[in-house]
Design a protein around this motif. Structure first.
Motif, PDB file in Angstrom:
ATOM      1  N   GLY A 243       0.700  -1.479  -0.181  1.00  0.00           N
ATOM      2  CA  GLY A 243      -0.356  -0.096  -0.124  1.00  0.00           C
ATOM      3  C   GLY A 243       0.961   1.743  -0.406  1.00  0.00           C
ATOM      4  N   THR A 244       2.021   1.201  -0.828  1.00  0.00           N
ATOM      5  CA  THR A 244       2.754   2.154  -0.532  1.00  0.00           C
ATOM      6  C   THR A 244       2.284   3.951  -1.156  1.00  0.00           C
ATOM      7  N   ILE A 245       1.804   3.031  -2.583  1.00  0.00           N
ATOM      8  CA  ILE A 245       1.417   4.338  -3.595  1.00  0.00           C
ATOM      9  C   ILE A 245       0.329   5.316  -2.820  1.00  0.00           C
ATOM     10  N   GLY A 246      -0.184   4.626  -1.716  1.00  0.00           N
ATOM     11  CA  GLY A 246      -1.285   5.489  -0.836  1.00  0.00           C
ATOM     12  C   GLY A 246      -0.902   6.141  -0.030  1.00  0.00           C
ATOM     13  N   LEU A 247       0.027   5.852   0.195  1.00  0.00           N
ATOM     14  CA  LEU A 247       0.156   7.488   1.417  1.00  0.00           C
ATOM     15  C   LEU A 247       2.248   8.448   1.141  1.00  0.00           C
ATOM     16  N   LEU A 248       1.799   8.191  -0.543  1.00  0.00           N
ATOM     17  CA  LEU A 248       2.786   9.267  -1.124  1.00  0.00           C
ATOM     18  C   LEU A 248       2.256  10.272  -1.277  1.00  0.00           C
ATOM     19  N   PRO A 249       1.004  10.490  -1.294  1.00  0.00           N
ATOM     20  CA  PRO A 249       0.608  12.100  -1.716  1.00  0.00           C
ATOM     21  C   PRO A 249       0.540  12.743  -0.639  1.00  0.00           C
ATOM     22  N   GLY A 250       0.697  11.483   0.693  1.00  0.00           N
ATOM     23  CA  GLY A 250       1.160  12.594   2.154  1.00  0.00           C
ATOM     24  C   GLY A 250       2.361  12.870   2.534  1.00  0.00           C
ATOM     25  N   ARG A 251       3.633  11.812   2.020  1.00  0.00           N
ATOM     26  CA  ARG A 251       4.682  12.128   2.514  1.00  0.00           C
ATOM     27  C   ARG A 251       5.561  13.192   0.870  1.00  0.00           C
ATOM     28  N   LEU A 252       4.921  12.663  -0.051  1.00  0.00           N
ATOM     29  CA  LEU A 252       5.488  14.529  -0.823  1.00  0.00           C
ATOM     30  C   LEU A 252       5.059  15.568  -0.580  1.00  0.00           C
ATOM     31  N   ALA A 253       3.663  15.282   0.243  1.00  0.00           N
ATOM     32  CA  ALA A 253       3.556  16.717   0.900  1.00  0.00           C
ATOM     33  C   ALA A 253       3.995  17.222   2.378  1.00  0.00           C
TER      34      ALA A 253
ATOM     35  N   GLU B 186      12.568   6.154   0.714  1.00  0.00           N
ATOM     36  CA  GLU B 186      11.864   4.824   1.571  1.00  0.00           C
ATOM     37  C   GLU B 186      10.988   4.414   0.525  1.00  0.00           C
ATOM     38  N   SER B 187      10.360   5.370   0.062  1.00  0.00           N
ATOM     39  CA  SER B 187       8.543   4.307  -0.762  1.00  0.00           C
ATOM     40  C   SER B 187       8.510   3.933  -2.000  1.00  0.00           C
ATOM     41  N   ALA B 188       9.739   5.123  -2.553  1.00  0.00           N
ATOM     42  CA  ALA B 188      10.444   4.515  -3.892  1.00  0.00           C
ATOM     43  C   ALA B 188      11.018   3.421  -4.029  1.00  0.00           C
ATOM     44  N   THR B 189      12.276   2.810  -2.574  1.00  0.00           N
ATOM     45  CA  THR B 189      12.669   1.743  -2.901  1.00  0.00           C
ATOM     46  C   THR B 189      12.169   0.846  -2.700  1.00  0.00           C
ATOM     47  N   ARG B 190      10.966   0.717  -1.781  1.00  0.00           N
ATOM     48  CA  ARG B 190       9.410   0.165  -1.434  1.00  0.00           C
ATOM     49  C   ARG B 190       9.157  -0.518  -3.135  1.00  0.00           C
ATOM     50  N   LEU B 191       7.912   0.602  -3.872  1.00  0.00           N
ATOM     51  CA  LEU B 191       8.188   0.583  -5.031  1.00  0.00           C
ATOM     52  C   LEU B 191       9.019  -0.558  -5.930  1.00  0.00           C
ATOM     53  N   GLY B 192      10.122  -0.617  -6.089  1.00  0.00           N
ATOM     54  CA  GLY B 192      11.413  -1.056  -6.361  1.00  0.00           C
ATOM     55  C   GLY B 192      11.794  -2.894  -6.404  1.00  0.00           C
ATOM     56  N   HIS B 193      10.422  -3.068  -5.432  1.00  0.00           N
ATOM     57  CA  HIS B 193      10.935  -4.343  -5.104  1.00  0.00           C
ATOM     58  C   HIS B 193       9.047  -5.235  -5.061  1.00  0.00           C
ATOM     59  N   GLU B 194       8.233  -4.324  -6.107  1.00  0.00           N
ATOM     60  CA  GLU B 194       7.194  -5.300  -5.772  1.00  0.00           C
ATOM     61  C   GLU B 194       7.369  -5.846  -7.362  1.00  0.00           C
ATOM     62  N   PRO B 195       6.837  -7.091  -6.901  1.00  0.00           N
ATOM     63  CA  PRO B 195       6.830  -7.882  -8.139  1.00  0.00           C
ATOM     64  C   PRO B 195       6.803  -7.267  -9.832  1.00  0.00           C
ATOM     65  N   ALA B 196       5.753  -6.411  -9.795  1.00  0.00           N
ATOM     66  CA  ALA B 196       5.663  -5.472 -10.871  1.00  0.00           C
ATOM     67  C   ALA B 196       5.651  -3.882 -10.891  1.00  0.00           C
ATOM     68  N   PRO B 197       7.501  -3.522 -10.046  1.00  0.00           N
ATOM     69  CA  PRO B 197       7.078  -2.062  -9.574  1.00  0.00           C
ATOM     70  C   PRO B 197       7.247  -0.906 -11.017  1.00  0.00           C
ATOM     71  N   PRO B 198       6.533  -0.293 -10.588  1.00  0.00           N
ATOM     72  CA  PRO B 198       6.450   0.836 -11.648  1.00  0.00           C
ATOM     73  C   PRO B 198       7.475   1.474 -11.957  1.00  0.00           C
ATOM     74  N   ALA B 199       8.725   1.543 -12.680  1.00  0.00           N
ATOM     75  CA  ALA B 199       9.547   2.262 -12.946  1.00  0.00           C
ATOM     76  C   ALA B 199       9.843   3.846 -12.996  1.00  0.00           C
ATOM     77  N   GLU B 200       8.592   3.823 -14.231  1.00  0.00           N
ATOM     78  CA  GLU B 200       8.369   5.853 -14.238  1.00  0.00           C
ATOM     79  C   GLU B 200       8.202   6.303 -13.068  1.00  0.00           C
ATOM     80  N   LEU B 201       7.254   6.077 -12.319  1.00  0.00           N
ATOM     81  CA  LEU B 201       7.272   6.556 -10.589  1.00  0.00           C
ATOM     82  C   LEU B 201       8.033   6.773  -9.935  1.00  0.00           C
ATOM     83  N   VAL B 202       8.822   4.873 -10.021  1.00  0.00           N
ATOM     84  CA  VAL B 202       9.903   4.806  -9.194  1.00  0.00           C
ATOM     85  C   VAL B 202      11.347   6.002  -9.557  1.00  0.00           C
ATOM     86  N   ARG B 203      11.603   6.041 -10.660  1.00  0.00           N
ATOM     87  CA  ARG B 203      12.496   6.776 -11.250  1.00  0.00           C
ATOM     88  C   ARG B 203      11.355   8.892 -11.167  1.00  0.00           C
TER      89      ARG B 203
END
Length: 717
Positions: A520-530, A571-588
């Protein structure tokens, strides 16, 4: 196929830390002695229980000063004793164990001081024969834990300050390592980021280590804190110096000036490295590194360049002066650190304070449940996975079935990628170690041989454990197998069961990490980016307040908050990069945002180092305030439905700043006719600082706009 084999080689060859030979020796003695005593006295089973308690305690690997280690070891002994008793009560009641153990596992994941130790102890105790003396076994494990704890804190008598000295020396050495890069002809951005981060990380570790000691108010006991502050000031000045050098190089300074500047910075780095060596050696005044000669030559050449440029361009002259002053401040701070350690480091006894009682635990728990935070998801995932694994082994009546459950506990991580890495290392290491154990049990199945295997396995295992988990499993598997099943004779076939159940448990952990509640890392991104944007806005405002006369602004605290927010996004980017199908563009894009934020902090820090009470900063504070407003607006846009914010417009203020710089230049040229070129006046200081700030401000405006675009991109949720 080739890429998979390359990944496997890299996984098993990667270094996770440094070897700990002394820790391995202490651990092996603490584990083997109870086995020897039990065997000699005719009570091998009881000796095995005590050795198992020692293993569980030493497996926690406490860090920090010896006082802090003693507290951590005592807590580990209590955990081992308590859960050993609980597991003993569950022995012979498999259905009840299937209910209780998963609950404990889920809670232990969320409670740091319990960790996996509580779950492993509980599982090991539940497989003991029904009717075993529960309290006596708990007492034996407590004795084993206390014995190895005593061995681990014995150095307290003679090496009490060694952890602090090591932390301080590593902090000083990492700062010197960063300065080495500034002494090179090229300013390599990627390498600078790495060394910069390493230096600040080591400084934070040194500050945390010092906080674990109980120091009094005497000046000699405050020396470590002053030393840490000195390292931090040198690194802050180095960050600002890099920005000033970029500005100075745009003015094409003479090659001789560049050469002497590099020599001066290299001399400061060498002196700082000697200071670090003096700390590790126990104090005293370090000799060598002829810093004054290099600084004097650099000052002389800088003055020659300044005099040559005065008739043509005062702004270029001001940049040369600012670089010289920055290097001078760094040198003075390093000399101050040298004086601090001259009498040696002294401090009070290790802090006997217990950790403060955490508050708000229930609130954090309910918030985690409500938001389904990654921590709550992982706790639930662990509990469900353990419940299914134990139910399966109980239903099938598997021989040594607890190895399957233990593998799940030790392999399941809070991200799919980390779980894959841990499973691969565990299966490979277990296969090698179990084969060695099988050969030993088949060839020489005697208790003396088993004790020797345990001793060697513990010594080698705990030595290489920090280096690589696969290496740890390869050498420690025989030791772990023999310890947990020491009360009953084992045959070589147990090794086959161990390998098979480890493979099944690893696959089970992979399935749980893949299927059960993604992080559920993507759900935390708006708050962390803010939060990233707001903390950087607060940093800019804190620096602006200094120029407006509010000298008490907590710039350092704001800087730490901004760095922590950037670390959360990374840390969110690292977690997303470890997902089975990582969103490469978002991680970048997330990694780009953290890199831009780091440069923005450098820009603000470079401006902040220029502050003086009498600086005529002109519109500089207004520029910082506008950047802060824009960052705050971007944070609001992240949390709003439309997610849009206007482009950052600083052209008017930057033009006003240039007019202010031109006015200072005109007034300074008039002043030169009255006071001469050597007089240091308020107007000269203002010109030097404003000229040096110009490059940093333009970089700040550019980085703030790039950060806004990065976090508000359509690819970022």
């Amino acid at each position: 196929m080739r890429s998979s084999l390359a990944w496997l080689r890299e996984t098993y060859a990667e270094s996770e830390g440094r070897a700990s030979p002394m820790y391995g020796v202490v651990a092996s003695i603490g584990i083997a002695v109870p086995l020897v005593i039990g065997t000699v006295t005719g009570h091998p089973a009881q000796g095995g229980v005590a050795a198992l308690g020692a293993f569980f305690v030493v497996n926690t690997t406490p860090q920090g000063p010896y006082g802090a280690r003693a507290r951590a070891l005592l807590a580990a002994v209590l955990v081992v004793t308590g859960f050993s008793v609980l597991g003993g009560l569950l022995a012979g009641h498999p259905v009840l164990a299937v209910v209780v153990v998963p609950v404990v596992a889920a809670v232990a994941v969320a409670v740091p001081w319990l960790g996996v130790t509580a779950t492993l102890v509980l599982i090991a105790a539940t497989v003991r024969p029904a009717g075993s003396p529960v309290l006596f076994n708990g007492f034996l494990e407590m004795l084993g834990g206390l014995f190895v704890s005593l061995l681990m804190v014995v150095p307290l008598l003679t090496h009490r300050l060694q952890p602090l000295r090591t932390a301080l020396a590593e902090a000083g050495g990492s700062v010197a390592f960063a300065l080495d890069l500034l002494a090179e002809p090229e300013l390599r951005a990627d390498e600078w980021e790495r060394r910069r981060r390493q230096a600040y990380d080591e400084i934070r570790k040194a500050r945390a280590t010092y906080g674990l000691y109980l120091s009094g108010g005497r000046d000699d006991e405050q020396r470590p804190r002053r030393l840490i502050d000195a390292f931090n000031r040198v690194m802050d000045e180095a960050v600002a110096l890099r920005t000033h050098l970029e500005a100075a190089r745009q003015t094409s300074p003479p090659e001789e000036w560049e050469r002497e500047r590099r020599v001066a910075v290299a001399a400061i780095a060498a002196r700082l490295r000697l200071v670090a060596g003096g700390i590790e050696a126990g104090g005293g005044t370090p000799l060598g590194a002829d810093q004054p000669v290099a600084l004097h030559r650099f000052a002389r050449v800088s003055e020659e360049v300044r005099q040559a440029w005065l008739p043509d361009d005062l702004v270029r002259t001001a940049l040369i002066v600012q670089v010289r002053q920055s290097i001078g401040r760094m040198a003075a701070t390093v000399d101050g650190a040298r004086e601090i350690i001259a009498p040696g480091l002294k401090i009070g006894i290790d802090s006997p304070r217990l950790p403060e009682r955490p508050t708000g635990g229930w609130t954090r728990f309910t918030e985690g449940v409500r938001t389904r935070s990654p921590g709550f998801r992982h706790s639930t995932r662990m509990g469900v996975a353990i419940a299914v694994a134990m139910a399966l082994t109980t239903w099938l009546h598997l021989t040594h079935g607890h190895w399957l459950t233990i593998t799940v506990v030790a392999s399941l991580r809070d991200s799919y990628g980390d779980t894959v890495t841990r499973v691969v290392k565990r299966i490979g290491g277990t296969a090698i170690g179990a084969i060695v154990a099988a050969l030993a049990l088949a060839l020489v199945p005697h208790q003396a041989t088993l004790i020797v295997l345990v001793f060697i396995g513990a010594a080698l295992g705990f030595t290489v454990r920090p280096v690589n988990h696969g290496h740890w499993m390869a050498v420690a598997t025989p030791m772990i197998m023999l310890l947990i099943d020491y009360s009953a004779p084992m045959s070589w076939s147990a090794a086959g069961w161990r390998i098979g159940l480890t493979v099944v448990g690893g696959l089970f952990a992979l399935a749980a990490a893949r299927v059960l509640w993604p992080a559920g890392t993507i759900g935390l991104l708006p708050g962390r980016l803010a939060r990233l944007m707001r903390t950087h806005a607060g940093l800019a405002r804190a620096v602006a307040a200094r120029f407006d006369g509010e000298a008490e602004s907590s710039v350092r605290r704001r800087m730490e908050d901004a760095a922590a927010a950037a670390a959360d996004v990374e840390e969110s980017a690292t977690r997303l990069g470890h997902e089975p199908a990582p969103p490469a563009e978002l991680v970048r894009r997330l990694l780009d945002a953290t890199s831009i934020a780091r440069r923005l902090r450098d820009d603000v820090q470079a401006v902040g180092t220029l502050w003086e009470d009498r600086t005529d900063a002109g519109p500089l504070p207004a520029i910082l305030e506008r950047v802060a407003d824009q960052l705050d607006e971007s944070a609001d846009a992240l949390l709003s439905p439309d997610g849009a914010v206007a482009e950052l417009r600083l052209d008017d203020l930057l033009e006003e700043f240039d007019r202010h710089l031109a006015e200072l230049t005109r007034r300074r040229r008039v002043e030169l006719d009255d006071v001469g070129t050597d007089a240091v006046t308020t107007l000269r200081r203002s010109l030097v600082q404003v000229a040096a700030a110009r490059h940093a401000l333009r970089g700040l405006a550019s980085d703030a706009e790039r950060l806004r675009q990065a976090v508000l991109s359509d690819a970022t949720p």
